[in-house]
Scaffold this motif. Structure first.
Motif, PDB file in Angstrom:
ATOM      1  N   GLY A  32      -8.301  -2.794  11.882  1.00 57.55           N
ATOM      2  CA  GLY A  32      -7.062  -3.012  11.155  1.00 57.55           C
ATOM      3  C   GLY A  32      -6.569  -1.798  10.425  1.00 57.55           C
ATOM      4  O   GLY A  32      -7.088  -0.701  10.536  1.00 57.55           O
ATOM      5  N   ILE A  33      -5.523  -2.027   9.677  1.00 58.67           N
ATOM      6  CA  ILE A  33      -4.857  -0.963   8.948  1.00 58.67           C
ATOM      7  C   ILE A  33      -5.783  -0.408   7.878  1.00 58.67           C
ATOM      8  O   ILE A  33      -6.496  -1.135   7.214  1.00 58.67           O
ATOM      9  CB  ILE A  33      -3.569  -1.505   8.311  1.00 58.67           C
ATOM     10  N   GLY A  34      -5.757   0.881   7.718  1.00 62.06           N
ATOM     11  CA  GLY A  34      -6.552   1.509   6.688  1.00 62.06           C
ATOM     12  C   GLY A  34      -7.960   1.846   7.122  1.00 62.06           C
ATOM     13  O   GLY A  34      -8.801   2.153   6.300  1.00 62.06           O
ATOM     14  N   SER A  35      -8.220   1.822   8.424  1.00 61.58           N
ATOM     15  CA  SER A  35      -9.578   2.071   8.876  1.00 61.58           C
ATOM     16  C   SER A  35      -9.783   3.473   9.422  1.00 61.58           C
ATOM     17  O   SER A  35     -10.896   3.864   9.686  1.00 61.58           O
ATOM     18  CB  SER A  35      -9.947   1.067   9.958  1.00 61.58           C
ATOM     19  N   GLY A  36      -8.728   4.199   9.620  1.00 58.16           N
ATOM     20  CA  GLY A  36      -8.852   5.522  10.192  1.00 58.16           C
ATOM     21  C   GLY A  36      -8.502   6.586   9.172  1.00 58.16           C
ATOM     22  O   GLY A  36      -8.156   6.308   8.035  1.00 58.16           O
ATOM     23  N   VAL A  37      -8.588   7.824   9.607  1.00 58.90           N
ATOM     24  CA  VAL A  37      -8.270   8.933   8.722  1.00 58.90           C
ATOM     25  C   VAL A  37      -6.762   9.015   8.548  1.00 58.90           C
ATOM     26  O   VAL A  37      -6.011   8.912   9.512  1.00 58.90           O
ATOM     27  CB  VAL A  37      -8.827  10.245   9.314  1.00 58.90           C
ATOM     28  N   ASP A  38      -6.324   9.210   7.326  1.00 61.59           N
ATOM     29  CA  ASP A  38      -4.909   9.346   6.999  1.00 61.59           C
ATOM     30  C   ASP A  38      -4.083   8.142   7.435  1.00 61.59           C
ATOM     31  O   ASP A  38      -2.965   8.280   7.913  1.00 61.59           O
ATOM     32  CB  ASP A  38      -4.328  10.626   7.607  1.00 61.59           C
ATOM     33  N   THR A  39      -4.640   6.956   7.303  1.00 60.19           N
ATOM     34  CA  THR A  39      -3.883   5.758   7.626  1.00 60.19           C
ATOM     35  C   THR A  39      -3.724   4.917   6.378  1.00 60.19           C
ATOM     36  O   THR A  39      -4.590   4.904   5.503  1.00 60.19           O
ATOM     37  CB  THR A  39      -4.566   4.901   8.709  1.00 60.19           C
ATOM     38  N   GLY A  40      -2.624   4.234   6.324  1.00 60.08           N
ATOM     39  CA  GLY A  40      -2.396   3.389   5.166  1.00 60.08           C
ATOM     40  C   GLY A  40      -1.262   2.430   5.395  1.00 60.08           C
ATOM     41  O   GLY A  40      -0.439   2.601   6.295  1.00 60.08           O
ATOM     42  N   PHE A  41      -1.235   1.418   4.583  1.00 65.60           N
ATOM     43  CA  PHE A  41      -0.156   0.445   4.588  1.00 65.60           C
ATOM     44  C   PHE A  41       0.119   0.112   3.128  1.00 65.60           C
ATOM     45  O   PHE A  41      -0.751  -0.425   2.444  1.00 65.60           O
ATOM     46  CB  PHE A  41      -0.556  -0.815   5.358  1.00 65.60           C
ATOM     47  N   LEU A  42       1.293   0.481   2.655  1.00 66.97           N
ATOM     48  CA  LEU A  42       1.640   0.279   1.257  1.00 66.97           C
ATOM     49  C   LEU A  42       2.857  -0.626   1.118  1.00 66.97           C
ATOM     50  O   LEU A  42       3.823  -0.499   1.866  1.00 66.97           O
ATOM     51  CB  LEU A  42       1.954   1.617   0.580  1.00 66.97           C
ATOM     52  N   TYR A  43       2.794  -1.519   0.153  1.00 66.38           N
ATOM     53  CA  TYR A  43       3.944  -2.295  -0.271  1.00 66.38           C
ATOM     54  C   TYR A  43       4.565  -1.532  -1.433  1.00 66.38           C
ATOM     55  O   TYR A  43       3.861  -1.112  -2.355  1.00 66.38           O
ATOM     56  CB  TYR A  43       3.526  -3.693  -0.743  1.00 66.38           C
ATOM     57  N   LEU A  44       5.867  -1.373  -1.401  1.00 67.29           N
ATOM     58  CA  LEU A  44       6.569  -0.620  -2.440  1.00 67.29           C
ATOM     59  C   LEU A  44       7.584  -1.526  -3.121  1.00 67.29           C
ATOM     60  O   LEU A  44       8.254  -2.321  -2.462  1.00 67.29           O
ATOM     61  CB  LEU A  44       7.285   0.579  -1.807  1.00 67.29           C
ATOM     62  N   GLU A  45       7.684  -1.388  -4.431  1.00 62.64           N
ATOM     63  CA  GLU A  45       8.656  -2.175  -5.205  1.00 62.64           C
ATOM     64  C   GLU A  45       9.373  -1.275  -6.191  1.00 62.64           C
ATOM     65  O   GLU A  45       8.762  -0.407  -6.817  1.00 62.64           O
ATOM     66  CB  GLU A  45       7.971  -3.283  -5.997  1.00 62.64           C
ATOM     67  N   ILE A  46      10.663  -1.524  -6.318  1.00 63.22           N
ATOM     68  CA  ILE A  46      11.478  -0.890  -7.348  1.00 63.22           C
ATOM     69  C   ILE A  46      12.074  -2.035  -8.149  1.00 63.22           C
ATOM     70  O   ILE A  46      12.908  -2.787  -7.646  1.00 63.22           O
ATOM     71  CB  ILE A  46      12.590  -0.010  -6.736  1.00 63.22           C
ATOM     72  N   ALA A  47      11.611  -2.176  -9.391  1.00 63.89           N
ATOM     73  CA  ALA A  47      12.008  -3.306 -10.226  1.00 63.89           C
ATOM     74  C   ALA A  47      12.794  -2.814 -11.434  1.00 63.89           C
ATOM     75  O   ALA A  47      12.197  -2.357 -12.415  1.00 63.89           O
ATOM     76  CB  ALA A  47      10.782  -4.090 -10.667  1.00 63.89           C
ATOM     77  N   PRO A  48      14.133  -2.890 -11.361  1.00 59.86           N
ATOM     78  CA  PRO A  48      14.923  -2.501 -12.523  1.00 59.86           C
ATOM     79  C   PRO A  48      14.772  -3.525 -13.643  1.00 59.86           C
ATOM     80  O   PRO A  48      14.496  -4.703 -13.385  1.00 59.86           O
ATOM     81  CB  PRO A  48      16.358  -2.466 -11.997  1.00 59.86           C
ATOM     82  N   GLU A  49      14.955  -3.066 -14.885  1.00 55.33           N
ATOM     83  CA  GLU A  49      14.874  -3.978 -16.026  1.00 55.33           C
ATOM     84  C   GLU A  49      15.923  -5.075 -15.885  1.00 55.33           C
ATOM     85  O   GLU A  49      15.675  -6.233 -16.185  1.00 55.33           O
ATOM     86  CB  GLU A  49      15.082  -3.187 -17.322  1.00 55.33           C
ATOM     87  N   ASP A  50      17.114  -4.700 -15.446  1.00 53.61           N
ATOM     88  CA  ASP A  50      18.196  -5.658 -15.209  1.00 53.61           C
ATOM     89  C   ASP A  50      18.589  -5.564 -13.738  1.00 53.61           C
ATOM     90  O   ASP A  50      19.107  -4.545 -13.300  1.00 53.61           O
ATOM     91  CB  ASP A  50      19.415  -5.335 -16.076  1.00 53.61           C
TER      92      ASP A  50
END
Length: 139
Positions: A32-50
């Motif tokens: 699966g993801i994240g098992s090799g060199v330089d591999t990754g899976f990231l969830y990204l969030e940008i949460a404004p105050e309003d």
């Protein structure tokens, strides 16, 4: 009761008479993801105050799921997936105070990584984190 006993005996006889399964080769398992060199899976969030939270994903290598994914993967590879270690990008932002929290979490090279920080506005946050990783929405 007699019907139940006959049914159970029939099922047992069928199991005994069935041929043994042939020897099968093991199925290769993709770790699966994240098992090799330089591999990754990231969830990204940008949460404004309003306002509404914007979300995105980044899959490395290759940068799938992200408009500037290849650049972001290159930057993250250089810092072993640690967002807080990214050097700030050059650029200019307005001074409008609109607090936003940036979050990134997932797997990088098989280990969990997590980042969260609040900035005065989205532009400042994007530049502070290398300029590409959180560049997932127009600001």
């Amino acid at each position: 009761m007699r019907k139940l006993a006959v049914g159970a005996l029939g099922a047992a006889a069928f199991a005994v008479m069935s041929p043994a399964p042939a020897h099968a080769e093991p199925i290769p398992v993709d770790p699966g993801i994240g098992s090799g060199v330089d591999t990754g899976f990231l969830y990204l969030e940008i949460a404004p105050e309003d306002g509404a939270t914007e979300r995105g994903v980044l899959s490395c290598p290759g940068g799938q799921g992200h408009s500037r994914g290849e650049e972001a993967c290159i930057q993250l590879t250089a810092v072993d997936g640690e967002i807080e270690a990214l050097e700030a990008a050059d650029g200019m932002c307005n001074k409008v105070y609109a607090p936003v929290t940036l979050k990134g979490f997932g797997l990088w090279d098989g280990r969990f990584t997590y980042y969260e920080e609040t900035f005065a506005n989205q532009c400042e946050g994007v530049l502070a984190t290398g300029g590409t990783v959180f560049d997932i929405v127009e600001y």
